[in-house]
Design an enzyme around this catalytic site. Structure first.
Site, PDB file in Angstrom:
ATOM      1  N   GLU A  72       0.845  -1.222   0.000  1.00  0.00           N
ATOM      2  CA  GLU A  72       0.000   0.000   0.000  1.00  0.00           C
ATOM      3  C   GLU A  72       0.867   1.254   0.000  1.00  0.00           C
ATOM      4  O   GLU A  72       0.589   2.229   0.705  1.00  0.00           O
ATOM      5  CB  GLU A  72      -0.984  -0.031   1.171  1.00  0.00           C
ATOM      6  CG  GLU A  72      -1.970  -1.190   1.025  1.00  0.00           C
ATOM      7  CD  GLU A  72      -3.164  -1.105   1.949  1.00  0.00           C
ATOM      8  OE1 GLU A  72      -3.523  -0.003   2.400  1.00  0.00           O
ATOM      9  OE2 GLU A  72      -3.771  -2.166   2.193  1.00  0.00           O
TER      10      GLU A  72
HETATM   11  C1  LIG Z   1       2.133  -9.826   0.781  1.00  0.00           C
HETATM   12  C2  LIG Z   1       1.934  -8.811  -0.286  1.00  0.00           C
HETATM   13  C3  LIG Z   1       0.664  -8.439  -0.649  1.00  0.00           C
HETATM   14  C4  LIG Z   1       0.463  -7.505  -1.666  1.00  0.00           C
HETATM   15  N1  LIG Z   1      -0.817  -7.190  -2.060  1.00  0.00           N
HETATM   16  C5  LIG Z   1      -1.004  -6.424  -3.160  1.00  0.00           C
HETATM   17  C6  LIG Z   1      -2.317  -6.225  -3.704  1.00  0.00           C
HETATM   18  O1  LIG Z   1      -3.309  -6.717  -3.164  1.00  0.00           O
HETATM   19  N2  LIG Z   1      -2.446  -5.484  -4.834  1.00  0.00           N
HETATM   20  C7  LIG Z   1      -1.367  -4.924  -5.459  1.00  0.00           C
HETATM   21  O2  LIG Z   1      -1.556  -4.259  -6.470  1.00  0.00           O
HETATM   22  N3  LIG Z   1      -0.109  -5.079  -4.959  1.00  0.00           N
HETATM   23  C8  LIG Z   1       0.095  -5.820  -3.843  1.00  0.00           C
HETATM   24  N4  LIG Z   1       1.369  -6.014  -3.346  1.00  0.00           N
HETATM   25  C9  LIG Z   1       2.482  -5.362  -3.991  1.00  0.00           C
HETATM   26  C10 LIG Z   1       3.036  -4.203  -3.168  1.00  0.00           C
HETATM   27  O3  LIG Z   1       2.122  -3.150  -3.190  1.00  0.00           O
HETATM   28  C11 LIG Z   1       4.417  -3.835  -3.726  1.00  0.00           C
HETATM   29  O4  LIG Z   1       5.299  -4.849  -3.268  1.00  0.00           O
HETATM   30  C12 LIG Z   1       4.885  -2.463  -3.301  1.00  0.00           C
HETATM   31  O5  LIG Z   1       4.150  -1.476  -3.946  1.00  0.00           O
HETATM   32  C13 LIG Z   1       6.368  -2.223  -3.585  1.00  0.00           C
HETATM   33  O6  LIG Z   1       6.697  -2.549  -4.888  1.00  0.00           O
HETATM   34  P1  LIG Z   1       7.940  -3.537  -5.168  1.00  0.00           P
HETATM   35  O7  LIG Z   1       7.787  -4.704  -4.274  1.00  0.00           O
HETATM   36  O8  LIG Z   1       7.993  -3.777  -6.618  1.00  0.00           O
HETATM   37  O9  LIG Z   1       9.203  -2.738  -4.675  1.00  0.00           O
HETATM   38  P2  LIG Z   1      10.037  -1.654  -5.516  1.00  0.00           P
HETATM   39  O10 LIG Z   1       9.124  -0.604  -6.029  1.00  0.00           O
HETATM   40  O11 LIG Z   1      10.915  -2.361  -6.489  1.00  0.00           O
HETATM   41  O12 LIG Z   1      10.916  -1.000  -4.354  1.00  0.00           O
HETATM   42  C14 LIG Z   1      12.075  -1.651  -3.816  1.00  0.00           C
HETATM   43  C15 LIG Z   1      12.696  -0.693  -2.783  1.00  0.00           C
HETATM   44  O13 LIG Z   1      13.105   0.516  -3.442  1.00  0.00           O
HETATM   45  C16 LIG Z   1      12.480   1.637  -2.848  1.00  0.00           C
HETATM   46  N5  LIG Z   1      12.194   2.634  -3.900  1.00  0.00           N
HETATM   47  C17 LIG Z   1      11.528   2.456  -5.048  1.00  0.00           C
HETATM   48  N6  LIG Z   1      11.477   3.598  -5.744  1.00  0.00           N
HETATM   49  C18 LIG Z   1      12.153   4.521  -5.031  1.00  0.00           C
HETATM   50  C19 LIG Z   1      12.446   5.907  -5.213  1.00  0.00           C
HETATM   51  N7  LIG Z   1      11.994   6.597  -6.262  1.00  0.00           N
HETATM   52  N8  LIG Z   1      13.162   6.542  -4.267  1.00  0.00           N
HETATM   53  C20 LIG Z   1      13.600   5.882  -3.167  1.00  0.00           C
HETATM   54  N9  LIG Z   1      13.342   4.588  -2.922  1.00  0.00           N
HETATM   55  C21 LIG Z   1      12.619   3.909  -3.854  1.00  0.00           C
HETATM   56  C22 LIG Z   1      11.223   1.103  -2.199  1.00  0.00           C
HETATM   57  O14 LIG Z   1      10.768   1.921  -1.147  1.00  0.00           O
HETATM   58  C23 LIG Z   1      11.708  -0.254  -1.701  1.00  0.00           C
HETATM   59  O15 LIG Z   1      12.372  -0.121  -0.482  1.00  0.00           O
HETATM   60  C24 LIG Z   1       1.573  -6.928  -2.313  1.00  0.00           C
HETATM   61  C25 LIG Z   1       2.875  -7.302  -1.921  1.00  0.00           C
HETATM   62  C26 LIG Z   1       3.066  -8.233  -0.949  1.00  0.00           C
HETATM   63  C27 LIG Z   1       4.470  -8.635  -0.602  1.00  0.00           C
END
Ligand SMILES: Cc1cc2nc3c(=O)[nH]c(=O)nc-3n(C[C@H](O)[C@H](O)[C@H](O)COP(=O)(O)OP(=O)(O)OC[C@H]3O[C@@H](n4cnc5c(N)ncnc54)[C@H](O)[C@@H]3O)c2cc1C
Length: 579
Positions: A389
């Site tokens: 979220e």
């Molecule tokens: C158990 C679980 C349930 C989930 N449920 C849903 C759901 O119901 N629906 C849905 O749509 N998604 C869902 N998600 C996905 C979740 O919303 C994403 O994992 C989340 O948005 C982060 O994206 P990512 O994992 O690709 O991390 P990334 O975006 O790849 O980020 C990796 C790291 O880099 C940091 N980062 C990224 N961009 C920047 C920046 N510009 N500046 C500084 N730091 C940055 C982030 O904060 C993080 O620490 C779920 C994930 C999990 C694990």
């Protein structure tokens, strides 16, 4: 006086104005809702109180059994925010948050299954649905015949949600959707999906769609094997040429990003409530544990280091509840611009719960590490809160940059006003914007009736003065950071994070002052004595943290830290070894 409902407390605060009418008095739940929830909570207790062993078993198995899902339906767990005329409970944001708090006390996976359905899965229908869409889907969503899921994330698009690749191509009266969504909560049990896809003909913009499993072409991958919240369903969702009728568009074509952000903002009271519930549960576990366990001939509860942990847990729980309830109250009162406050509540609540869970496990010692006890599961369960979220990093950038954009706009105005001053001092002064006048009054100390929180109770004057001083420093700091970095502020994440942390602390403090002041007004100082102690501790913490953060604006090691990170990134390892 009528309050302007388009105003944001935090945006004003960054300009040095305390719009106290927005946050005071502390919002209250309606009596009718309170009565209804009291009844529901006692049914919940009967239903869930002896299921601790089952929750542990289901966590291991990685699934909520179908029979329990059926019990959830029968208990009305999927009807929480659906209006009463469609068979729902019609809970307000405050009531919904309180409900998630109660569920959060029992089990994270159950709270998430309910939360993903209501907070985000079907929230788009509530916010943007047409009356036809609502009439068609509400009854089934309310009974739980249809469970809902929110499908935004993709393999290449996490935080950068705007870069999704799922496509929607128009074909007659249908949009044809193709793509893959990742880690979708409720993916394996849902029949109703709020799906975001890039729409043909909208210049790369996305649109939100209602997709139901019966449309054909919708399938889900296997259950993900996760660290925590293991019994909640998380799967991929494949969309293979899914023909979605045009009337299933949620909101406007091309406006899906806004839809997604509004859903996430509005849903934050659920996650916040879950965090408060988790913290209350942990305080119960820790206090019992500390009184039962003896070492060195004394109960560990008698040791200062254990009392320190428990005392901090109480302060954090009270502050989190104040923030979450105040934000839910803003939604219920019809404030339109609460995105910054809601983002703060997510960051503050999830990090407070994380610290509380970690300390509770520490108090339990080795038992805390054993799967026989609930601590390790709670630690695993609550870790994800800082990631999904909106990650707390992205939300911190959002919190600070939203405020900066307002200050920046005012600075532009100020620059042209100042030009006017130099051309014609008398006329120019008349042109000086509100912001410029405020800055002058900050320097001269003249004017500015909104610089004080006059409604705070006189008994907490000293704590309120800490807040007021923080606000003055914040507006000066925001102005200074922006003048220093200008547009480049976007790339200055160290500075942005510091500002966000100051804003988070000041908002939380304002919520606690509001809550405690309201309590003193209603119950008297004697009854509120412990709450005043909580405020005193919290205000002291905020004063010390913000002072340190303000100091680091000019006195920091940012460039050295960056250099060390670049070195590690270059070598891809730690190069020193003392052997
Ligand atoms: C158990 C679980 C349930 C989930 N449920 C849903 C759901 O119901 N629906 C849905 O749509 N998604 C869902 N998600 C996905 C979740 O919303 C994403 O994992 C989340 O948005 C982060 O994206 P990512 O994992 O690709 O991390 P990334 O975006 O790849 O980020 C990796 C790291 O880099 C940091 N980062 C990224 N961009 C920047 C920046 N510009 N500046 C500084 N730091 C940055 C982030 O904060 C993080 O620490 C779920 C994930 C999990 C694990």
């Amino acid at each position: 006086m009528e309050i302007n409902k388009t105003m944001s407390f935090m945006r004003s605060l960054c300009m040095g104005e305390i719009e106290q009418d927005i946050i005071y008095p502390f919002p209250k739940m309606k009596n009718s809702e309170k009565e209804m929830l009291t009844g529901i909570f006692s049914s919940l207790e009967n239903w869930l109180k002896d299921k601790g062993g089952d929750f542990r078993k289901w966590d291991r198995a990685g699934e909520l059994p179908p029979e329990f899902l059926q019990e959830m339906r029968e208990m009305g767990m999927f009807s929480l925010i659906i209006p009463e005329e469609f068979g729902g409970l019609g809970l307000s944001s405050t009531g919904y948050s309180r409900m998630l708090q109660e569920l959060g006390k029992y089990d994270g996976s159950v709270a998430l299954t309910v939360g993903a359905h209501s907070s985000i899965g079907m929230r788009g229908l509530l916010l943007f649905g047409t009356s036809e869409q609502k009439a068609k889907y509400y009854p089934k969503l309310s009974s739980g015949e249809m469970i809902a899921a929110f499908c935004l994330t993709e393999p290449g698009a996490g935080s950068d949600a705007a870069s999704i690749k799922t496509k929607a191509v128009l074909d007659g009266d249908h949009w044809v959707l193709t793509g893959e969504k990742l880690w979708i909560t409720n993916g394996g049990i849902a029949d109703f999906f709020t799906v975001f896809a890039k729409t043909e003909g909208t210049d790369g913009q996305m649109t939100a769609f209602i997709v139901t499993r019966d449309l054909g072409g919708v399938s889900c991958g296997p259950h993900e094997d996760k660290m925590g919240l293991r019994a909640s369903s998380t799967t991929t969702i494949h969309l293979d040429q899914v023909r979605v009728p045009k009337e299933n568009v949620l909101g406007e074509v091309g406006k899906g990003f806004k839809v997604a952000m509004k859903i996430l903002n509005a849903g934050r009271s659920g996650l916040g409530g879950g965090c408060v519930g988790g913290m209350k549960h942990l305080i119960e576990l820790s206090t019992k544990q500390a009184k039962e366990r003896s070492q060195f001939g004394k109960k560990i509860a008698d040791y200062g280091l254990i009392k320190q942990k428990i005392g901090h847990m109480v302060v954090e729980c009270y502050a989190t509840e104040a923030v979450v309830a105040l934000v839910a109250g803003l939604v219920d009162q019809g404030y339109e611009d609460y995105a910054v406050e809601a983002a703060i509540s997510k960051v503050f609540g999830t990090e407070s719960l994380w610290r509380t869970a970690d300390e509770a496990l520490q108090i339990a010692g080795g038992n805390g590490y054993m799967c026989e006890f609930p601590y390790e599961r709670i630690v695993r369960d609550c870790r994800i809160n800082r990631i999904f979220e909106g990650t707390n990093e992205i939300l911190r950038l959002f919190i600070a940059l939203s405020a900066m954009s307002d200050v920046g706009a005012q600075l532009k105005e100020l620059a042209s006003s100042l030009e006017g001053i130099f051309n014609d001092p008398i006329k120019g002064f008349g042109l000086l914007s509100d912001y410029g006048r405020k800055k002058l009054s900050q320097v001269t100390g003249v004017g500015g009736s909104k610089k004080t929180f006059t409604q705070a109770h006189p008994r907490v004057k000293a704590q309120t003065a800490i807040f007021e001083e923080g606000v003055r420093d914040l507006s000066v700091a925001a102005d200074r950071i922006l003048r220093k970095h200008g547009k480049n502020i976007i790339g200055k994440q160290f500075a942005t994070k510091r500002l966000a942390d100051i804003m988070i602390d000041l908002f939380a403090l304002s919520c606690v002052i509001s809550r405690v002041s309201t309590s003193i007004h209603e119950n008297g100082e004697i009854v509120a004595e412990k709450e005043i102690e909580i405020l005193t501790v919290f205000a002291g913490q905020v004063r010390r943290r913000t002072k340190s953060n303000f100091g680091k604006i000019d006195d920091n090691d940012d460039e050295l830290i960056k250099s060390l990170a670049n070195h590690a990134l270059d070598k891809e390892k730690f190069i020193w070894d003392n052997v």
